[in-house]
Design a protein around this motif. Sequence first.
Motif, PDB file in Angstrom:
ATOM      1  N   LEU A 166      23.760  19.238   2.746  1.00 51.96           N
ATOM      2  CA  LEU A 166      23.933  18.021   2.236  1.00 51.96           C
ATOM      3  C   LEU A 166      25.621  18.157   1.642  1.00 51.96           C
ATOM      4  CD1 LEU A 166      21.223  16.410   0.242  1.00 51.96           C
ATOM      5  CD2 LEU A 166      21.661  16.030   2.620  1.00 51.96           C
ATOM      6  N   ASP A 167      26.617  17.811   2.365  1.00 57.58           N
ATOM      7  CA  ASP A 167      27.937  18.253   2.212  1.00 57.58           C
ATOM      8  C   ASP A 167      28.568  17.101   1.342  1.00 57.58           C
ATOM      9  OD1 ASP A 167      30.902  18.041   2.955  1.00 57.58           O
ATOM     10  OD2 ASP A 167      30.290  20.359   3.843  1.00 57.58           O
ATOM     11  N   LYS A 168      29.325  17.489   0.319  1.00 57.41           N
ATOM     12  CA  LYS A 168      30.115  16.755  -0.352  1.00 57.41           C
ATOM     13  C   LYS A 168      31.037  17.396  -1.127  1.00 57.41           C
ATOM     14  CE  LYS A 168      28.688  14.216  -3.921  1.00 57.41           C
ATOM     15  NZ  LYS A 168      27.992  13.497  -4.924  1.00 57.41           N
ATOM     16  N   PRO A 169      32.344  17.034  -1.545  1.00 61.69           N
ATOM     17  CA  PRO A 169      33.216  17.512  -2.348  1.00 61.69           C
ATOM     18  C   PRO A 169      32.676  17.802  -4.028  1.00 61.69           C
ATOM     19  CG  PRO A 169      34.229  15.796  -1.333  1.00 61.69           C
ATOM     20  CD  PRO A 169      32.746  15.465  -1.236  1.00 61.69           C
ATOM     21  N   PRO A 170      32.938  18.692  -4.880  1.00 61.10           N
ATOM     22  CA  PRO A 170      34.149  19.424  -4.602  1.00 61.10           C
ATOM     23  C   PRO A 170      33.583  20.876  -3.826  1.00 61.10           C
ATOM     24  CG  PRO A 170      33.346  19.820  -6.916  1.00 61.10           C
ATOM     25  CD  PRO A 170      32.545  18.804  -6.182  1.00 61.10           C
ATOM     26  N   TYR A 171      34.697  21.394  -3.035  1.00 59.31           N
ATOM     27  CA  TYR A 171      34.418  22.712  -2.627  1.00 59.31           C
ATOM     28  C   TYR A 171      34.813  23.913  -3.200  1.00 59.31           C
ATOM     29  CZ  TYR A 171      33.464  19.382   1.136  1.00 59.31           C
ATOM     30  OH  TYR A 171      32.969  18.225   1.841  1.00 59.31           O
ATOM     31  N   ILE A 172      34.121  24.896  -3.376  1.00 61.60           N
ATOM     32  CA  ILE A 172      34.494  26.462  -4.064  1.00 61.60           C
ATOM     33  C   ILE A 172      35.879  26.804  -3.453  1.00 61.60           C
ATOM     34  CG2 ILE A 172      33.633  28.617  -4.541  1.00 61.60           C
ATOM     35  CD1 ILE A 172      32.104  26.358  -6.131  1.00 61.60           C
ATOM     36  N   ARG A 173      35.810  26.937  -2.037  1.00 65.57           N
ATOM     37  CA  ARG A 173      37.185  27.484  -1.406  1.00 65.57           C
ATOM     38  C   ARG A 173      37.150  26.734   0.033  1.00 65.57           C
ATOM     39  NH1 ARG A 173      35.630  33.504   0.078  1.00 65.57           N
ATOM     40  NH2 ARG A 173      36.237  33.721  -2.185  1.00 65.57           N
ATOM     41  N   ARG A 174      38.035  26.779   0.745  1.00 67.84           N
ATOM     42  CA  ARG A 174      38.067  26.103   2.200  1.00 67.84           C
ATOM     43  C   ARG A 174      37.039  26.772   2.920  1.00 67.84           C
ATOM     44  NH1 ARG A 174      44.028  25.755   4.608  1.00 67.84           N
ATOM     45  NH2 ARG A 174      42.409  24.542   6.039  1.00 67.84           N
ATOM     46  N   SER A 175      36.650  25.991   3.619  1.00 64.63           N
ATOM     47  CA  SER A 175      35.441  26.402   4.789  1.00 64.63           C
ATOM     48  C   SER A 175      35.921  27.424   5.521  1.00 64.63           C
ATOM     49  CB  SER A 175      34.874  25.300   5.581  1.00 64.63           C
ATOM     50  OG  SER A 175      35.880  24.534   6.346  1.00 64.63           O
ATOM     51  N   ASP A 176      34.869  28.100   6.185  1.00 65.57           N
ATOM     52  CA  ASP A 176      35.372  29.336   7.011  1.00 65.57           C
ATOM     53  C   ASP A 176      34.757  28.859   8.683  1.00 65.57           C
ATOM     54  OD1 ASP A 176      35.544  31.625   8.689  1.00 65.57           O
ATOM     55  OD2 ASP A 176      34.828  32.976   7.233  1.00 65.57           O
ATOM     56  N   PRO A 177      35.324  28.135   9.379  1.00 64.20           N
ATOM     57  CA  PRO A 177      34.914  27.722  10.681  1.00 64.20           C
ATOM     58  C   PRO A 177      34.578  28.697  11.544  1.00 64.20           C
ATOM     59  CG  PRO A 177      37.239  26.592  10.103  1.00 64.20           C
ATOM     60  CD  PRO A 177      37.099  27.856   9.187  1.00 64.20           C
ATOM     61  N   PRO A 236      41.750  13.434   8.158  1.00 65.02           N
ATOM     62  CA  PRO A 236      41.852  13.914   9.464  1.00 65.02           C
ATOM     63  C   PRO A 236      41.438  15.392   9.860  1.00 65.02           C
ATOM     64  CG  PRO A 236      43.476  12.382   8.584  1.00 65.02           C
ATOM     65  CD  PRO A 236      42.872  12.874   7.329  1.00 65.02           C
ATOM     66  N   ALA A 237      42.014  16.205   8.905  1.00 64.67           N
ATOM     67  CA  ALA A 237      42.006  17.864   9.283  1.00 64.67           C
ATOM     68  C   ALA A 237      40.513  17.836   9.191  1.00 64.67           C
ATOM     69  CB  ALA A 237      42.777  18.475   8.105  1.00 64.67           C
ATOM     70  N   ARG A 238      39.771  17.523   8.005  1.00 68.18           N
ATOM     71  CA  ARG A 238      38.371  17.738   8.139  1.00 68.18           C
ATOM     72  C   ARG A 238      37.577  17.225   9.118  1.00 68.18           C
ATOM     73  NH1 ARG A 238      34.616  21.234   6.669  1.00 68.18           N
ATOM     74  NH2 ARG A 238      32.829  20.270   5.504  1.00 68.18           N
ATOM     75  N   MET A 239      37.930  15.949   9.539  1.00 67.71           N
ATOM     76  CA  MET A 239      37.260  15.317  10.665  1.00 67.71           C
ATOM     77  C   MET A 239      37.423  16.204  11.957  1.00 67.71           C
ATOM     78  SD  MET A 239      35.199  12.706  10.408  1.00 67.71           S
ATOM     79  CE  MET A 239      35.074  12.301  11.970  1.00 67.71           C
ATOM     80  N   ALA A 240      38.678  16.687  12.212  1.00 71.84           N
ATOM     81  CA  ALA A 240      38.824  17.595  13.213  1.00 71.84           C
ATOM     82  C   ALA A 240      38.025  18.811  13.299  1.00 71.84           C
ATOM     83  CB  ALA A 240      40.056  17.914  13.305  1.00 71.84           C
ATOM     84  N   GLU A 241      37.738  19.238  12.166  1.00 74.66           N
ATOM     85  CA  GLU A 241      36.901  20.536  12.067  1.00 74.66           C
ATOM     86  C   GLU A 241      35.472  20.202  12.184  1.00 74.66           C
ATOM     87  OE1 GLU A 241      37.587  23.887   8.653  1.00 74.66           O
ATOM     88  OE2 GLU A 241      36.189  22.477   7.808  1.00 74.66           O
ATOM     89  N   ILE A 242      35.030  19.101  11.658  1.00 73.50           N
ATOM     90  CA  ILE A 242      33.553  18.607  12.186  1.00 73.50           C
ATOM     91  C   ILE A 242      33.331  18.488  13.512  1.00 73.50           C
ATOM     92  CG2 ILE A 242      31.953  16.740  11.482  1.00 73.50           C
ATOM     93  CD1 ILE A 242      33.389  16.639   8.760  1.00 73.50           C
ATOM     94  N   ARG A 293      34.933  19.875  15.820  1.00 70.13           N
ATOM     95  CA  ARG A 293      34.938  21.254  16.355  1.00 70.13           C
ATOM     96  C   ARG A 293      33.622  21.831  16.390  1.00 70.13           C
ATOM     97  NH1 ARG A 293      38.164  26.561  14.408  1.00 70.13           N
ATOM     98  NH2 ARG A 293      37.570  27.958  16.393  1.00 70.13           N
ATOM     99  N   PHE A 294      32.907  21.669  15.165  1.00 63.52           N
ATOM    100  CA  PHE A 294      31.500  22.029  14.836  1.00 63.52           C
ATOM    101  C   PHE A 294      30.409  21.247  15.684  1.00 63.52           C
ATOM    102  CE2 PHE A 294      32.745  23.146  10.339  1.00 63.52           C
ATOM    103  CZ  PHE A 294      33.261  24.227  10.554  1.00 63.52           C
TER     104      PHE A 294
END
Length: 321
Positions: A143-154, A179-185, A187-188
């Motif tokens: 279950l993914d929601k903010p805040p984040y400890i550090r930036r994800s590691d794609p 937008p940047a997070r959506m692009a990453e998602i 990609r996943f």
Amino acid sequence: MAEQWTARFGALGLAADQELLYLHLLGSPGLTAAQLGVAAGTGTERALVGLGVLAELGLVERPVAEYPVWRSAAPDVALEELLLRRELELRRARGRINELLRTYRRTTAGTEGELVEVITGRESIADLWRSLQLGARAQLRVLDKPPYIRRSDPELELASLARGVRMRVVYESQVLREPARMAEIHRFTEAGEQARVLTELPLKLALVDDRWALLPVSSGTEEQSVLLVRPSSLLDALTGLFELYWSRAMRLPPPDSAESPRDRHHQLLTLLAAGLTDESIARQMGVSTRTVQRWVRELMDRFGARTRFQAGIQAARADLL
């Protein structure tokens, strides 16, 4: 020179100077210990010690009386044998994990400490999460929601997907406005992740196989302290919680799903159900805010709905979501 070669075979248990000696021999038909000591910068005596270790591992052939030079063994055979030996050692080490865990638990006060552990500190939490991801064998549920400890590691998630780990993630709609997070998602999801979205999630949660759960101690403490939960009724309850929210969540449409009117409507309804604003939807779909508003009005008219919510209900009944 040594720095350029360092740690290529560290996983096989070779020290840096042993590795360097082996690489020099690979590129030569044969060298004496003195020549290798000069080439590797180790000196003759140290080279002899390293060559003895390599010989025991089967990576080099010892000199014979009539031709006193060291030679490398065929790497495909020698390295394969060494790899198998290391894999056997790793399996044996893995078999000791439960024994070590029992020892660890005996040092933890109280019965609850055996099942639930409190981890504190940003770096400790981040390192634990990375270790859990690397240790996933079959599935990872989040279950993914903010805040984040550090930036994800794609790359870490992509590597897990590549080795067959099944990933299911429910994203809170707030993260989809970036937008940047959506692009990453996306990609996943292209790599195999199953992604869904909900307007709001109750907490951050990660389930690794059926072995561990990671969640905040309480709301607002995500960056300071988390709970590591091991197999127990609590872990079962957290698994049920994830499955409940997964069943309620909307599928996340791919970025190119708006090519046909039907796909465009599906994407629009999904983003509306996720609670995104007209401006966020416009950025997601690559159109103007006015176009989104027009599409929303068309959908409401189509279903005879007075509100967006009613349009979503009617769309669900029509099996468009």
